[in-house]
Design a protein around this motif. Structure first.
Motif, PDB file in Angstrom:
ATOM      1  N   TRP A 290       0.845  -1.191   0.000  1.00 52.29           N
ATOM      2  CA  TRP A 290       0.000   0.000   0.000  1.00 52.29           C
ATOM      3  C   TRP A 290       0.883   1.245   0.000  1.00 52.29           C
ATOM      4  N   ASN A 291       0.487   2.277  -0.735  1.00 53.40           N
ATOM      5  CA  ASN A 291       1.177   3.571  -0.747  1.00 53.40           C
ATOM      6  C   ASN A 291       0.235   4.657  -0.238  1.00 53.40           C
ATOM      7  N   SER A 292       0.771   5.596   0.498  1.00 55.41           N
ATOM      8  CA  SER A 292      -0.039   6.703   1.001  1.00 55.41           C
ATOM      9  C   SER A 292       0.780   7.990   0.930  1.00 55.41           C
TER      10      SER A 292
ATOM     11  N   TRP B 157       4.624   3.868   3.261  1.00 58.68           N
ATOM     12  CA  TRP B 157       4.611   2.659   2.424  1.00 58.68           C
ATOM     13  C   TRP B 157       4.546   1.438   3.331  1.00 58.68           C
ATOM     14  N   LEU B 158       3.636   0.525   3.003  1.00 60.13           N
ATOM     15  CA  LEU B 158       3.421  -0.681   3.811  1.00 60.13           C
ATOM     16  C   LEU B 158       3.424  -1.901   2.898  1.00 60.13           C
ATOM     17  N   ASN B 159       4.103  -2.942   3.315  1.00 60.51           N
ATOM     18  CA  ASN B 159       4.147  -4.178   2.539  1.00 60.51           C
ATOM     19  C   ASN B 159       4.090  -5.385   3.474  1.00 60.51           C
ATOM     20  N   VAL B 160       3.256  -6.352   3.133  1.00 55.82           N
ATOM     21  CA  VAL B 160       3.146  -7.592   3.901  1.00 55.82           C
ATOM     22  C   VAL B 160       3.462  -8.759   2.967  1.00 55.82           C
ATOM     23  N   SER B 161       4.418  -9.585   3.374  1.00 60.66           N
ATOM     24  CA  SER B 161       4.782 -10.770   2.594  1.00 60.66           C
ATOM     25  C   SER B 161       4.667 -12.002   3.476  1.00 60.66           C
TER      26      SER B 161
END
Length: 293
Positions: free
Chosen positions: A110-112, A125-129
């Motif tokens: 996700w970008n904000s 910036w959020l990233n889940v893997s």
């Protein structure tokens, strides 16, 4: 005298003939004995070979403990709407990562960008893997493979190029084990405060990346606040993995994994997340969202 000489000659012939017959009779006996001995050895060898084959077939096939979890949740739905609003308030939706098998590898980002005009803007910036391992008779049980990857993932995060002031700390209450790694990353757009949480729950490794920066003159966000939010999101993502597999997971007590005789999925040997240091720079160069404008 002549008759006596003839009789003696006949007796000598009879003795010689008798010796010949005795010798001739002995030859078949020797041959028979030799033949029996040869047959006996062959039979013993055959019996031993048959016993060895029977023993091999009777030995149990190698087994390995079943993987606890056999699926992953949808990565873009692993975090609640409330959490996303707190961490990436200007994001409209998550971008699902490419995967050749979503049951073993999944991710979402996700970008904000909150644009405040001349006052600058705030970027997040959020990233889940998520990476799931399967048990394998040659490599070992799934949770052991996950532990090995977890340790390597933490080391890789700690060694990111350009990272300044790298610090690590354990995270409690998040899966079976979790580590938080945070550092500063300077880009042309500004200084990004990077927070990465690597967690393992059973045979699944979750990596959560979260960073923020004040752009165009806006103030730099608090690293402590970002870390607090990252820990909350990581805990939520780990819980989503457990929920996707039921309260007790997918482990069948005492039975080998269905996939134990197979090699692990190719996707399970790939990194669970991309280079976090590249994402902020890419996203920060985009135009502000209409809402922010």
């Amino acid at each position: 005298m002549q008759r006596r000489a003839q009789r003696e000659e006949r007796e000598q012939r009879a003795k010689r003939l008798s010796r010949v017959l005795v010798c001739a009779a002995a030859v078949p006996v020797m041959l028979v004995a030799a033949g029996c001995s040869s047959d006996s050895g062959s039979g013993e060898s055959t019996d031993k070979a048959e016993k060895a084959a029977a023993s091999a077939s009777a030995s149990p096939s190698p087994t390995v403990e079943a993987a606890a979890y056999d699926k992953l949740p949808e990565a873009c739905k692993a975090l609640s709407k409330k959490t996303l609003e707190d961490l990436v308030p200007e994001s409209k939706s998550g971008k699902e990562g490419k995967s050749d098998d979503i049951s073993t590898r999944a991710s979402c980002s996700w970008n904000s960008l909150d644009n405040n005009g001349v006052k600058g803007s705030q970027f997040r910036w959020l990233n889940v893997s998520m990476l799931r391992f399967e048990s394998d008779v040659t490599r070992g049980p799934a949770d052991k493979l996950a532990q090995e990857y977890y340790a390597k993932q933490v080391q890789d995060v700690q060694a990111v190029d350009g990272a300044k002031g790298v610090k690590s700390e354990p995270v409690s209450g998040t899966g079976d084990q979790a580590t938080a790694v945070h550092y500063d990353l300077k880009k042309k757009e500004g200084t990004f405060k990077q927070q990465t949480i690597v967690a393992r729950v059973e045979n699944v490794v979750v990596t959560l990346d979260y960073n923020g920066a004040g752009l165009a003159g806006d103030k730099t966000p608090s690293a402590d606040d970002l870390l607090k939010d990252a820990k909350k999101a990581a805990k939520e993502a780990v819980a989503a993995v457990s929920e996707a597999n039921g309260s007790g997971g997918g482990k069948a007590s005492g039975s080998p994994s269905k996939s134990a005789s197979k090699s692990p999925s190719k996707s399970a040997s790939k990194p669970a997340s991309g280079d976090a240091s590249d994402e902020p720079s890419k996203a920060a160069s985009k135009s502000p969202s209409k809402k922010a404008a």
